[in-house]
Every structure is written in structure tokens, then in C-alpha cells.
Design an enzyme around this catalytic site. Structure first.
Site: not given
Length: 243
Positions: A18, A43, A45, A50, A70, A101, A191
């Protein structure tokens, strides 16, 4: 006791959907610490879908528990970030660009020279290094050869097969964990670990140093509440058969 590191990527995903800053990622991380987590995992990217790189800079000065970053060390931007932030731990994963992922561990034999060089870069900076590996004793031996501090066992296969046959599902992980202990490597796991399968995993490998859990924990928090969920996950790590 095995430590719990909460991966907050999914909180960042919700915020980014949002725009703005709701939920407040830094506040959620600090709340997780107050609720009992032993560490925070991020993590980032390249597409920042995210965790954003700025998030890591915002988190580092305020966290009081361990920060684990990570990512794909073949991305120079990631390497530069880690060396600038100097987290307690960096976890190297062999992700491809744009990967949804993480879905496999390093081939520590094929990539021996690369891993040895990049691990040295981070260790020289005083950062503990963990590398993502599958539950294969050859890969664990390869991890020792590249002089990583820890390995993180990729537990998707365990989680997928747990319900059908938990003894068979855990068997290769116990062998890999025993090999890691024999070789003097620290041991992490992550995981798809969740409230259904985490306790059995920790019972069978009680010398586990740390688990990193994000997706399942955040999903559970929608029903159970964030504080309660963190405590439930920590409880799975201290419950032992007969106690």
C-alpha cells in the site's frame, strides 16, 4: 538453547503493498525483540519487493538482538550493504536474480573457490558467515572446506515430507547435522519450519544453534497475535521428549 530469529520480510511485503509505512517495519522488529525473539533476519533482494536496503540501515542502530542478513553474494550491492552494516551474521544463499524464494542450497564442491573467497571477505570484516546447504554430507564437508563458520540447513524437503513420514523426513538432516558437528561447524536451519514440525526437528537435532522463521510465523500471528506466536515458536525449541 536454540535461538529463534524472526524473518520480517513478510511484514515488509504487507507494508509495500500500500506504500507508506503501515505496518512500521522498525517498530515491528523492536516489538519482536520485546516479545522474546533472539534475532531479526532480513533478506533484501535487488527489486526490493519486500525488505528495502534502507530498511537495513534503519534497523541496525536500534536492534538489541542479533541481526542476520541473508542474500545473494554475487550481487555487489548486497556485498557492499553487508560490509557497510556489519551485521552479526551474513547468510549466503545461491538465489538467481528475480527468484521468488530460496529453493536450494549451495553446491559447495562446484563453487568451492568462489565461496572460499567471498567468505574470507566477510570474515575479515568480523562478520560471522553461514551458508545455505541441502542435507547432504558431501555438501557439509564442502562447507567446512571453504571455512564458513556455520551452515544453514535448507528444510523445505523436511517440511514437505513431515506429515507422511517424519522419521524418514528428518533422517538426512540428522546425518548432515552430525557431520557438521563432527567438522566443528555451527548449525542453523530454516525454510517452511512451523508450529507443526519445529519441535520434532529440534528434538532430533538438539545442538542446533538457530532457526530463522518468517512466512509461517507471520501467518500464524494473524490468528494468534504477534507476541503469543513468538512465544509459541520459542516454546517448540525448548520442549523435549519427556519434559
Amino acid at each position: 538453547m536454540t535461538k529463534l530469529s524472526v524473518n520480517i520480510n513478510k511484514i515488509a511485503t504487507l507494508r509495500n503493498s500500500r506504500g507508506g509505512n503501515n505496518p512500521d517495519l522498525v517498530k515491528m522488529a523492536l516489538d519482536a525483540e520485546n516479545f522474546g525473539t533472539d534475532g531479526i533476519t532480513v533478506h533484501p533482494r535487488p527489486d526490493e519487493r519486500h525488505i528495502r536496503y534502507q530498511d537495513v540501515y534503519d534497523l541496525k542502530p536500534v536492534l538489541t538482538t542479533e541481526l542476520n542478513i541473508e542474500g545473494n553474494s554475487r550481487e555487489q550491492k548486497f556485498v557492499d550493504l553487508v560490509l557497510d552494516i556489519k551485521p552479526h551474521q551474513v547468510t549466503l544463499v545461491p538465489d538467481a536474480t528475480g527468484q521468488l524464494t530460496s529453493d536450494h542450497g549451495w553446491n559447495t564442491i562446484q563453487h568451492k573457490d568462489y565461496l572460499k573467497d567471498i567468505i574470507r571477505v566477510f570474515k575479515t570484516a568480523g562478520i560471522r558467515v553461514s551458508i545455505f546447504v541441502d542435507p547432504d554430507t558431501r555438501m557439509v564437508e564442502g562447507a567446512a572446506a571453504v571455512e564458513t563458520d556455520r551452515i544453514e540447513l535448507y528444510t523445505e524437503a523436511y517440511a514437505r515430507n513431515f506429515t507422511a513420514n517424519r522419521e524418514a523426513a528428518i533422517a538426512p538432516y540428522v546425518k548432515a547435522a552430525e557431520k557438521a558437528r563432527e567438522l566443528g561447524l555451527g548449525l542453523n536451519a530454516g525454510h517452511d519450519l512451523d508450529l507443526n514440525n519445529l519441535n520434532y526437528f529440534s528434538q532430533q537435532i538438539p545442538w542446533l544453534d538457530e532457526v530463522s522463521i518468517g512466512h509461517a510465523l507471520i501467518c500464524d500471528a494473524l490468528y494468534l497475535g504477534f507476541e503469543n506466536t513468538i512465544q509459541l515458536y520459542k516454546r517448540q525449541l525448548i520442549m523435549r521428549s519427556g519434559l
